[in-house]
Design an enzyme around this catalytic site. Sequence first.
Site, PDB file in Angstrom:
ATOM      1  N   ARG A  74      43.932 -45.595  86.412  1.00 40.37           N
ATOM      2  CA  ARG A  74      42.313 -44.969  86.282  1.00 40.37           C
ATOM      3  C   ARG A  74      41.735 -46.074  86.232  1.00 40.37           C
ATOM      4  NH1 ARG A  74      41.488 -40.551  81.894  1.00 40.37           N
ATOM      5  NH2 ARG A  74      39.298 -40.655  83.168  1.00 40.37           N
ATOM      6  N   GLN A 105      28.878 -39.486  78.353  1.00 41.84           N
ATOM      7  CA  GLN A 105      30.145 -39.056  78.053  1.00 41.84           C
ATOM      8  C   GLN A 105      31.339 -39.787  78.953  1.00 41.84           C
ATOM      9  OE1 GLN A 105      30.484 -34.330  77.468  1.00 41.84           O
ATOM     10  NE2 GLN A 105      28.667 -35.049  78.862  1.00 41.84           N
ATOM     11  N   HIS A 123      32.287 -40.880  74.255  1.00 43.82           N
ATOM     12  CA  HIS A 123      33.744 -40.883  74.396  1.00 43.82           C
ATOM     13  C   HIS A 123      34.369 -42.029  74.580  1.00 43.82           C
ATOM     14  CE1 HIS A 123      33.074 -36.183  75.550  1.00 43.82           C
ATOM     15  NE2 HIS A 123      32.771 -36.467  74.134  1.00 43.82           N
ATOM     16  N   CYS A 151      50.174 -53.612  68.246  1.00 45.39           N
ATOM     17  CA  CYS A 151      48.948 -54.528  67.540  1.00 45.39           C
ATOM     18  C   CYS A 151      49.481 -55.756  66.609  1.00 45.39           C
ATOM     19  CB  CYS A 151      48.285 -53.380  66.466  1.00 45.39           C
ATOM     20  SG  CYS A 151      47.059 -54.174  65.497  1.00 45.39           S
ATOM     21  N   GLY A 191      24.924 -34.074  85.553  1.00 47.45           N
ATOM     22  CA  GLY A 191      26.468 -34.015  85.873  1.00 47.45           C
ATOM     23  C   GLY A 191      27.402 -33.828  84.656  1.00 47.45           C
ATOM     24  N   SER A 193      29.189 -30.531  82.655  1.00 49.56           N
ATOM     25  CA  SER A 193      29.579 -29.267  82.544  1.00 49.56           C
ATOM     26  C   SER A 193      29.334 -28.525  81.257  1.00 49.56           C
ATOM     27  CB  SER A 193      31.150 -28.938  82.785  1.00 49.56           C
ATOM     28  OG  SER A 193      31.699 -29.721  81.594  1.00 49.56           O
ATOM     29  N   ALA A 234      23.470 -35.915  92.015  1.00 49.76           N
ATOM     30  CA  ALA A 234      22.642 -36.763  91.225  1.00 49.76           C
ATOM     31  C   ALA A 234      22.162 -37.823  92.200  1.00 49.76           C
ATOM     32  CB  ALA A 234      23.646 -37.263  90.185  1.00 49.76           C
TER      33      ALA A 234
HETATM   34  C1  BJW Z   1      27.670 -33.206  89.900  1.00 53.77           C
HETATM   35  C2  BJW Z   1      28.332 -33.710  90.960  1.00 53.77           C
HETATM   36  C3  BJW Z   1      27.276 -34.685  91.531  1.00 53.77           C
HETATM   37  C4  BJW Z   1      29.868 -32.844  90.430  1.00 53.77           C
HETATM   38  N1  BJW Z   1      26.029 -34.822  90.903  1.00 53.77           N
HETATM   39  N2  BJW Z   1      26.513 -33.121  89.278  1.00 53.77           N
HETATM   40  C5  BJW Z   1      36.757 -23.999  71.052  1.00 53.77           C
HETATM   41  C6  BJW Z   1      35.409 -23.852  71.210  1.00 53.77           C
HETATM   42  C7  BJW Z   1      34.520 -24.993  70.987  1.00 53.77           C
HETATM   43  C8  BJW Z   1      34.912 -26.388  71.000  1.00 53.77           C
HETATM   44  C9  BJW Z   1      36.444 -26.531  70.725  1.00 53.77           C
HETATM   45  C10 BJW Z   1      37.084 -25.546  70.819  1.00 53.77           C
HETATM   46  N3  BJW Z   1      38.586 -25.882  70.661  1.00 53.77           N
HETATM   47  C11 BJW Z   1      38.565 -27.132  70.507  1.00 53.77           C
HETATM   48  C12 BJW Z   1      37.092 -27.599  70.712  1.00 53.77           C
HETATM   49  C13 BJW Z   1      36.697 -29.054  70.413  1.00 53.77           C
HETATM   50  C14 BJW Z   1      36.686 -29.930  71.705  1.00 53.77           C
HETATM   51  C15 BJW Z   1      36.166 -28.981  72.722  1.00 53.77           C
HETATM   52  O1  BJW Z   1      35.144 -28.965  72.985  1.00 53.77           O
HETATM   53  N4  BJW Z   1      36.832 -28.212  73.483  1.00 53.77           N
HETATM   54  C16 BJW Z   1      36.493 -27.590  74.606  1.00 53.77           C
HETATM   55  C17 BJW Z   1      36.863 -27.975  75.901  1.00 53.77           C
HETATM   56  C18 BJW Z   1      36.976 -25.949  74.393  1.00 53.77           C
HETATM   57  N5  BJW Z   1      36.352 -30.878  71.462  1.00 53.77           N
HETATM   58  C19 BJW Z   1      36.962 -32.002  70.991  1.00 53.77           C
HETATM   59  O2  BJW Z   1      38.131 -31.949  70.485  1.00 53.77           O
HETATM   60  C20 BJW Z   1      36.037 -33.370  70.615  1.00 53.77           C
HETATM   61  N6  BJW Z   1      36.256 -33.538  69.092  1.00 53.77           N
HETATM   62  C21 BJW Z   1      36.057 -33.033  67.925  1.00 53.77           C
HETATM   63  O3  BJW Z   1      35.530 -31.757  68.285  1.00 53.77           O
HETATM   64  O4  BJW Z   1      36.574 -33.368  67.086  1.00 53.77           O
HETATM   65  C22 BJW Z   1      36.485 -32.524  65.714  1.00 53.77           C
HETATM   66  C23 BJW Z   1      36.896 -33.590  64.757  1.00 53.77           C
HETATM   67  C24 BJW Z   1      36.000 -33.961  63.821  1.00 53.77           C
HETATM   68  C25 BJW Z   1      36.569 -34.580  62.598  1.00 53.77           C
HETATM   69  C26 BJW Z   1      37.794 -35.091  62.558  1.00 53.77           C
HETATM   70  C27 BJW Z   1      38.664 -34.432  63.550  1.00 53.77           C
HETATM   71  C28 BJW Z   1      38.027 -33.899  64.675  1.00 53.77           C
HETATM   72  C29 BJW Z   1      36.308 -34.608  71.571  1.00 53.77           C
HETATM   73  C30 BJW Z   1      36.225 -34.102  72.866  1.00 53.77           C
HETATM   74  C31 BJW Z   1      36.766 -35.395  73.678  1.00 53.77           C
HETATM   75  C32 BJW Z   1      36.640 -35.254  74.973  1.00 53.77           C
HETATM   76  N7  BJW Z   1      37.304 -36.173  75.947  1.00 53.77           N
HETATM   77  C33 BJW Z   1      37.371 -36.166  77.216  1.00 53.77           C
HETATM   78  C34 BJW Z   1      38.278 -37.563  77.737  1.00 53.77           C
HETATM   79  C35 BJW Z   1      37.663 -38.748  77.500  1.00 53.77           C
HETATM   80  C36 BJW Z   1      38.713 -40.065  77.859  1.00 53.77           C
HETATM   81  C37 BJW Z   1      39.249 -39.717  79.325  1.00 53.77           C
HETATM   82  O5  BJW Z   1      38.370 -39.857  80.041  1.00 53.77           O
HETATM   83  O6  BJW Z   1      40.370 -39.876  79.458  1.00 53.77           O
HETATM   84  O7  BJW Z   1      36.031 -36.681  77.640  1.00 53.77           O
HETATM   85  S1  BJW Z   1      37.885 -34.837  77.951  1.00 53.77           S
HETATM   86  C38 BJW Z   1      36.475 -34.912  79.496  1.00 53.77           C
HETATM   87  O8  BJW Z   1      35.494 -33.844  79.063  1.00 53.77           O
HETATM   88  C39 BJW Z   1      35.778 -36.038  79.201  1.00 53.77           C
HETATM   89  C40 BJW Z   1      34.557 -35.732  79.492  1.00 53.77           C
HETATM   90  O9  BJW Z   1      33.486 -36.753  78.807  1.00 53.77           O
HETATM   91  C41 BJW Z   1      34.475 -34.437  78.925  1.00 53.77           C
HETATM   92  C42 BJW Z   1      33.019 -33.754  79.368  1.00 53.77           C
HETATM   93  O10 BJW Z   1      33.280 -33.328  80.980  1.00 53.77           O
HETATM   94  P1  BJW Z   1      32.096 -33.566  81.694  1.00 53.77           P
HETATM   95  O11 BJW Z   1      31.583 -35.064  81.810  1.00 53.77           O
HETATM   96  O12 BJW Z   1      30.984 -32.490  81.648  1.00 53.77           O
HETATM   97  O13 BJW Z   1      32.918 -33.243  83.186  1.00 53.77           O
HETATM   98  P2  BJW Z   1      33.411 -31.881  84.125  1.00 53.77           P
HETATM   99  O14 BJW Z   1      34.459 -32.285  84.769  1.00 53.77           O
HETATM  100  O15 BJW Z   1      33.661 -31.040  82.984  1.00 53.77           O
HETATM  101  O16 BJW Z   1      31.935 -31.516  84.586  1.00 53.77           O
HETATM  102  C43 BJW Z   1      31.386 -32.476  85.728  1.00 53.77           C
HETATM  103  C44 BJW Z   1      30.149 -31.441  86.133  1.00 53.77           C
HETATM  104  O17 BJW Z   1      29.463 -32.530  87.097  1.00 53.77           O
HETATM  105  C45 BJW Z   1      30.323 -30.361  86.692  1.00 53.77           C
HETATM  106  O18 BJW Z   1      29.496 -29.406  86.165  1.00 53.77           O
HETATM  107  C46 BJW Z   1      29.845 -30.432  88.172  1.00 53.77           C
HETATM  108  O19 BJW Z   1      29.446 -29.385  89.006  1.00 53.77           O
HETATM  109  C47 BJW Z   1      28.823 -31.589  88.343  1.00 53.77           C
HETATM  110  N8  BJW Z   1      29.100 -32.597  89.347  1.00 53.77           N
HETATM  111  N9  BJW Z   1      29.585 -33.430  91.131  1.00 53.77           N
HETATM  112  C48 BJW Z   1      25.826 -33.971  89.682  1.00 53.77           C
HETATM  113  N10 BJW Z   1      27.691 -35.438  92.641  1.00 53.77           N
END
Ligand code: BJW
Length: 251
Positions: A74, A105, A123, A151, A191, A193, A234
């Site tokens: 990637r 993010q 992130h 490390c 952009g 979700s 966007a």
């Molecule tokens: C366009 C477009 C164009 C297309 N123009 N727009 C149950 C309920 C609620 C929460 C939880 C749950 N169970 C677990 C959780 C927590 C969990 C979570 O939220 N899970 C849900 C999925 C259910 N969260 C976590 O685990 C987080 N940590 C946490 O909560 O810690 C608590 C803690 C505290 C203390 C100690 C220990 C723990 C961490 C979340 C980490 C997310 N990581 C990732 C990977 C990053 C690395 C990598 O890239 O490999 O981050 S996952 C992925 O999702 C990435 C993104 O930043 C993130 C968000 O996604 P994003 O950016 O919104 O993308 P998409 O694909 O979802 O959407 C794209 C959008 O663009 C769409 O709407 C399209 O329509 C649009 N689009 N083309 C404009 N041209």
Amino acid sequence: MTDTVTFDEGLIKALREAENIIFFTGAGASAESGVPTFRTGTDSLWVDFDVEDYATLDGFNRNPQKVWQWYKGRRENMAALQPNVAHHVIARWQEKAPRVTVITQNIDNFHQDAGSDLVIELHGNIHHFKCLNDHPVESSSVDNSEEPPLCEICGSLVRPDVVWFNEPLPQEAFDHAEMFSRECSVFIAVGCSMEVQPAAFLPAFAASGGAYLVQINPEASIFDKYAYTLRGKAGEVLPQLWQAVWGESFN
Ligand code: BJW
């Protein structure tokens, strides 16, 4: 191709007068650069790759080599890509408003590459590394490695400095993001979700401070009922928004 977007006069006025704007970006902001999104569309990442295997510490511990190689691929793909017009409009907005904060993010560094000065990465960054005991690791020493290095300080495995599921977000970054969100007058999600917490909670902080909530997204999202929605890509909507607010074409 996104049609010409009509903008509410209230939004245009709010943007012209805003002292403090947040652009909150997700994968959709980089989609037109060629970076895959996570959850939408047939070529999004979680369609082909199991999130439990590739975006959790357990997955990394089960197979560090596989996860390392995935991120390396990637990273190499991103290195061949560039910020798109959406990143450039956002970066140029800082010439117009007293304070523009980008809270992203995304891990691709495209906002910084486009020239945004104040970027909060929630992130992490795919070009940065740390070890399993959180020692920072110099990128140039591990970037091209074919397998996760060890490390030099503690001997644990090196991993990408991104936030996986069930890991806390960087505390200082989130604290700043919350503070700026509470203070802003316009909060524009681009952009996103809005499915991933705690990042998706930031609009609620902004709303509690009275901010105008806006989103740019070609698809419906769970944010539709809270935000004034500009339906489109966007890279097509943002130059039109620039033109509508500043009365000049973006180039
Ligand atoms: C366009 C477009 C164009 C297309 N123009 N727009 C149950 C309920 C609620 C929460 C939880 C749950 N169970 C677990 C959780 C927590 C969990 C979570 O939220 N899970 C849900 C999925 C259910 N969260 C976590 O685990 C987080 N940590 C946490 O909560 O810690 C608590 C803690 C505290 C203390 C100690 C220990 C723990 C961490 C979340 C980490 C997310 N990581 C990732 C990977 C990053 C690395 C990598 O890239 O490999 O981050 S996952 C992925 O999702 C990435 C993104 O930043 C993130 C968000 O996604 P994003 O950016 O919104 O993308 P998409 O694909 O979802 O959407 C794209 C959008 O663009 C769409 O709407 C399209 O329509 C649009 N689009 N083309 C404009 N041209």
